[in-house]
Design an enzyme around this catalytic site. Structure first.
Site, short mmCIF file in Angstrom:
data_model
loop_
_atom_site.label_atom_id
_atom_site.label_comp_id
_atom_site.label_asym_id
_atom_site.label_seq_id
_atom_site.Cartn_x
_atom_site.Cartn_y
_atom_site.Cartn_z
N CYS A 125 4.02 9.38 -0.28
CA CYS A 125 2.64 9.80 -0.46
C CYS A 125 2.64 11.01 -1.39
O CYS A 125 3.29 12.01 -1.11
CB CYS A 125 2.02 10.15 0.89
SG CYS A 125 0.37 10.83 0.73
N ARG A 177 0.84 -1.22 0.00
CA ARG A 177 0.00 0.00 0.00
C ARG A 177 0.87 1.26 0.00
O ARG A 177 1.07 1.88 -1.03
CB ARG A 177 -0.95 -0.03 1.21
CG ARG A 177 -2.12 0.95 1.10
CD ARG A 177 -1.81 2.38 1.45
NE ARG A 177 -1.29 2.55 2.79
CZ ARG A 177 -0.81 3.70 3.26
NH1 ARG A 177 -0.77 4.78 2.49
NH2 ARG A 177 -0.32 3.78 4.48
N ASP A 178 1.44 1.62 1.13
CA ASP A 178 2.26 2.84 1.21
C ASP A 178 3.42 2.73 0.22
O ASP A 178 3.80 3.71 -0.45
CB ASP A 178 2.78 3.00 2.64
CG ASP A 178 3.34 4.38 2.94
OD1 ASP A 178 3.93 4.99 2.04
OD2 ASP A 178 3.21 4.83 4.09
N HIS A 213 8.91 7.44 8.26
CA HIS A 213 9.58 7.52 6.97
C HIS A 213 11.04 7.92 7.20
O HIS A 213 11.39 8.38 8.29
CB HIS A 213 8.84 8.48 6.04
CG HIS A 213 7.58 7.86 5.48
ND1 HIS A 213 7.49 7.39 4.21
CD2 HIS A 213 6.38 7.61 6.06
CE1 HIS A 213 6.28 6.88 4.00
NE2 HIS A 213 5.58 7.00 5.12
N1 COA Z 1 -13.48 4.49 -3.13
C1 COA Z 1 -13.86 4.62 -4.42
N2 COA Z 1 -14.53 5.67 -4.90
C2 COA Z 1 -14.82 6.66 -4.03
C3 COA Z 1 -14.45 6.59 -2.67
C4 COA Z 1 -13.76 5.44 -2.22
N3 COA Z 1 -13.37 5.30 -0.96
N4 COA Z 1 -14.90 7.71 -2.06
C5 COA Z 1 -15.52 8.45 -2.98
N5 COA Z 1 -15.47 7.82 -4.18
C6 COA Z 1 -16.05 8.27 -5.45
C7 COA Z 1 -17.47 8.72 -5.31
O1 COA Z 1 -18.35 7.64 -5.42
C8 COA Z 1 -17.60 9.69 -6.46
O2 COA Z 1 -17.71 8.93 -7.65
P1 COA Z 1 -18.46 9.49 -8.95
O3 COA Z 1 -17.71 10.71 -9.41
O4 COA Z 1 -18.38 8.36 -9.93
O5 COA Z 1 -19.85 9.82 -8.47
C9 COA Z 1 -16.25 10.35 -6.50
O6 COA Z 1 -15.35 9.42 -5.88
C10 COA Z 1 -16.22 11.67 -5.77
O7 COA Z 1 -16.67 11.47 -4.43
P2 COA Z 1 -16.33 12.51 -3.27
O8 COA Z 1 -16.92 12.02 -2.02
O9 COA Z 1 -16.72 13.92 -3.73
O10 COA Z 1 -14.77 12.36 -3.19
P3 COA Z 1 -13.61 13.42 -3.39
O11 COA Z 1 -13.35 13.64 -4.84
O12 COA Z 1 -13.83 14.59 -2.50
O13 COA Z 1 -12.37 12.56 -2.82
C11 COA Z 1 -11.58 10.83 -1.35
C12 COA Z 1 -12.38 12.12 -1.48
C13 COA Z 1 -11.42 10.56 0.14
C14 COA Z 1 -12.35 9.71 -2.02
C15 COA Z 1 -10.21 10.99 -2.06
O14 COA Z 1 -9.63 12.17 -1.59
C16 COA Z 1 -9.27 9.84 -1.80
O15 COA Z 1 -9.47 8.73 -2.27
N6 COA Z 1 -8.20 10.10 -1.05
C17 COA Z 1 -7.23 9.07 -0.68
C18 COA Z 1 -5.85 9.62 -0.80
C19 COA Z 1 -4.83 8.58 -0.41
O16 COA Z 1 -4.96 7.40 -0.63
N7 COA Z 1 -3.75 9.09 0.18
C20 COA Z 1 -2.67 8.25 0.58
C21 COA Z 1 -2.94 7.54 1.84
S1 COA Z 1 -2.33 8.42 3.20
ZN ZN Z 2 3.51 6.47 5.13
#
Ligand code: COA
Ligand code: ZN
Length: 291
Positions: A242, A15-16, A211
């Protein structure tokens, strides 16, 4: 010295370690990496994250990875990282998840960059999810990103981190993890913060996620160990980082940590020679991304 006899290592390479690689690592290669980690002795692995595939395309195969590894390794704890309730729904739908990790950053700037939410909104979602997880028999870990230094806001006030720990515990988190996401913490800061958290919540399992930007990660693990933490994240082959946190480099390496802990007589269950090989092979996974 106040040191435990045994610790839990969670390898976060799949993952990370891979999330910020721009060239997609095939699911079968991720699975081979996970199998190799298990063969080397790891019994807890953060295998993937159920995040938006638009934000992190590398993790788009989360369900497939789980399907390929869970049944054949019944003695391994496979953890998945979630950013929101939708992630919980997706993880639950696989029917394969018994342990989930959640992440909130200690600063508003990074939390918005990472999950597009305020810290308060992230914590509200965690509370809902933690209640559901209890009912669903799923264990939860609450991680606090940038517990020491944020790339956008600088030094982080320890009081903020402690308040989020309190909120996690109040919401029912089964474990708390303090993360030095960009690898800027120093051992004395690590000791002070981990000791304060352990003092306030002696019965809550405490984990560290470091890290290695300034090569302080083993020293920081050592400081956290003395403060009472006994669960550590690591990734093989200097993988990790990240894309939302500027300056985040590789995690503390599993092989380096195993060398230190095994050598100190602290049981990790991991074979140093085997994990060193896994690290070498894992670096090949990301070569296409570098060319
Ligand atoms: N898995 C898959 N799809 C997701 C989701 C999830 N956990 N959460 C939201 N979505 C989808 C929604 O269904 C929506 O889909 P659509 O456009 O087809 O309708 C779209 O994403 C937008 O949803 P929204 O709630 O407005 O999300 P956002 O664009 O504000 O993004 C997160 C929010 C949390 C989903 C996004 O920022 C994210 O995935 N961040 C993770 C970052 C990461 O992994 N960082 C490293 C780890 S530390
Ligand atoms: Zn990390």
């Amino acid at each position: 010295m106040n040191l435990p006899k045994q610790i839990t290592l969670m390898d976060v390479s799949p993952r990370d370690g891979l999330q910020s690689e721009t060239v997609f690592v095939l699911t079968e290669k991720k699975v081979a990496l996970i199998d190799a980690l298990i063969d080397a002795g790891l019994r807890r692995i953060e295998v993937t994250s159920f995040v938006s595939p638009k934000w992190v395309p590398q993790m788009a195969d989360a369900a497939e990875v789980l399907q390929a590894v869970v049944a054949k390794h019944p003695d391994v704890t496979f953890e998945v990282l979630l950013p929101n309730e939708k992630g919980y729904e997706r993880a639950l739908a696989t029917g394969l998840v018994k342990q989930v990790g959640y992440i909130v950053a200690a600063t508003e700037s990074l939390n918005v960059k990472n999950v597009n939410m305020s810290v308060a909104d992230s914590m509200k979602q965690f509370a809902v999810m933690a209640a559901r997880a209890k009912a669903d028999g799923i264990r939860t870990r609450g991680t606090i990103g940038v517990s020491f230094v944020c790339p956008y806001e600088g030094a982080v006030d320890a009081a903020k981190v402690k308040a989020i720990v309190d909120d996690y515990v109040a919401a029912g988190a089964d474990e708390v993890c303090l993360a030095d996401t960009i690898g800027r913490a120093l051992p004395h800061q690590v000791y002070d913060l981990f000791a304060a958290v352990k003092d306030k919540h002696p019965d809550v399992p405490l984990a560290g996620h470091f890290h290695d930007t300034y090569k302080m990660s083993c020293a920081n693990v050592f400081a956290a160990l003395q403060a009472g933490a006994d669960i550590f994240d690591s990734a093989v082959g200097n993988l990790g980082g990240c894309q939302f946190a500027k300056g985040a480099t590789g995690n503390v390496s599993t092989e380096q940590l195993v060398y230190m802990l095994n050598g100190m007589g602290i049981v990790t269950g991991v074979d140093h020679a085997k994990i060193t090989d896994v690290g070498r092979n894992a670096q090949r996974l990301i070569i296409p991304a570098q060319t």
